[in-house]
Design an enzyme around this catalytic site. Structure first.
Site, short mmCIF file in Angstrom:
data_model
loop_
_atom_site.label_atom_id
_atom_site.label_comp_id
_atom_site.label_asym_id
_atom_site.label_seq_id
_atom_site.Cartn_x
_atom_site.Cartn_y
_atom_site.Cartn_z
N HIS A 7 9.43 33.31 67.15
CA HIS A 7 8.59 32.93 68.28
C HIS A 7 7.33 32.20 67.81
O HIS A 7 6.49 32.78 67.13
CB HIS A 7 8.21 34.22 69.04
CG HIS A 7 7.39 34.03 70.25
ND1 HIS A 7 6.15 34.58 70.39
CD2 HIS A 7 7.64 33.35 71.40
CE1 HIS A 7 5.66 34.27 71.58
NE2 HIS A 7 6.55 33.52 72.21
N GLU A 34 11.54 29.08 68.33
CA GLU A 34 10.98 28.82 69.65
C GLU A 34 9.66 28.11 69.48
O GLU A 34 8.86 28.46 68.60
CB GLU A 34 10.78 30.14 70.41
CG GLU A 34 10.38 29.97 71.87
CD GLU A 34 8.87 29.91 72.09
OE1 GLU A 34 8.45 29.66 73.24
OE2 GLU A 34 8.10 30.11 71.13
N ASP A 36 6.54 25.55 71.88
CA ASP A 36 6.05 25.12 73.19
C ASP A 36 5.58 23.68 73.12
O ASP A 36 4.97 23.27 72.13
CB ASP A 36 4.86 26.00 73.61
CG ASP A 36 5.17 27.48 73.51
OD1 ASP A 36 5.82 28.00 74.43
OD2 ASP A 36 4.75 28.12 72.52
N HIS A 49 1.02 26.52 72.60
CA HIS A 49 1.25 27.42 73.72
C HIS A 49 0.11 27.34 74.73
O HIS A 49 0.34 27.21 75.93
CB HIS A 49 1.38 28.86 73.21
CG HIS A 49 1.48 29.87 74.30
ND1 HIS A 49 0.38 30.46 74.88
CD2 HIS A 49 2.56 30.41 74.93
CE1 HIS A 49 0.76 31.31 75.82
NE2 HIS A 49 2.09 31.30 75.86
N GLU A 109 10.13 25.20 74.88
CA GLU A 109 9.61 25.60 76.19
C GLU A 109 8.63 24.56 76.71
O GLU A 109 7.66 24.21 76.03
CB GLU A 109 8.91 26.96 76.11
CG GLU A 109 8.34 27.40 77.45
CD GLU A 109 7.55 28.69 77.40
OE1 GLU A 109 6.73 28.92 78.32
OE2 GLU A 109 7.74 29.47 76.44
#
Length: 238
Positions: A7, A34, A36, A49, A109
């Protein structure tokens, strides 16, 4: 096969969502990352993020969208983590793609809430196409309208539907959304065996976030999750 995501990279070892964090996760042998994405003032995909810099550099005011990529590359976000990372800046998505092996699964994301980035979906897919990364990929978002736009541009992309709060029967919502959802990504705090079973019976993989406790991870495995998002190397390299 269980598939766990590092993450924001290995964020306990290096500043989150930076090249050092991603490199450390890759060196650990993670099978999935993962990250962003949002847009700079001049429409470059920035990997971060938060919409603000304040958590990483209290001297920088405003939002990421208020700065050009040239300006962003002058902002130190690494020193807040430790002296070893002084001078580390937010990477562009292109920089991250260049260090990722082709067999590494990417979950990207779209950070479209509370700031709505008009056109980010096309920019993202164009960038992924240019770098031949449209496969081995999941695009996720809490903004399900953004997922719809991704699907309208390229219906072959795997979509992950993010849920923060509990809603009634999210699997039914996914079914009636008109989206070709491949996976549901719920907040791990409310995931139980019934939740997992209902999702899987409706054809969705389940990847809860963010699971950093090994005991909780093992409990979720017993429920049948397909993997988790984790900050803990002991978990994300399994």
């Amino acid at each position: 096969m269980t598939l766990n995501f590092a993450h924001r990279g290995s964020l306990t070892e290096a500043p989150e969502n930076t090249l050092p964090a991603f490199k450390k996760a890759i060196r650990h042998g993670t099978k999935a990352l993962e990250l962003d994405v949002q847009l700079s003032k001049d429409n470059h995909l920035v990997v971060c993020h938060d919409h603000k810099f304040s958590r990483f550099n209290k001297d920088v005011e405003g939002l990421i969208k208020d700065y050009s990529i040239e300006e962003i590359k002058q902002i130190d976000i690494g020193s807040a983590f430790g002296d070893e990372y002084i001078g580390v800046t937010l990477p562009t998505l292109e920089e991250v793609l260049k260090i990722c092996p082709p067999d590494l699964l990417l979950n990207i994301e779209i950070k479209n809430i509370p700031v709505i980035y008009d056109g980010i979906e096309q920019i993202l897919l164009d960038t992924l196409h240019e770098h031949d990364r449209l496969k081995n990929l999941v695009i996720s978002s809490f903004d399900h309208v953004a997922l719809k736009k991704v699907q309208e541009i390229n219906s072959n992309i795997q979509l992950g539907m993010l849920f923060y709060y509990r809603i009634l029967n999210p699997w039914d919502y996914a079914n009636t959304s008109g989206l070709n959802i491949s996976s549901i990504h719920p907040n791990q705090v409310y995931v139980d065996q019934t939740f997992v079973q209902e999702c899987k019976q409706n054809g969705y993989s389940v990847y809860p976030f963010t699971v950093n406790n090994v005991g909780r991870y093992e409990e979720l495995l017993e429920y049948g999750v397909d993997g988790v998002f984790s900050n803990e190397p002991e978990i994300f390299i399994r």
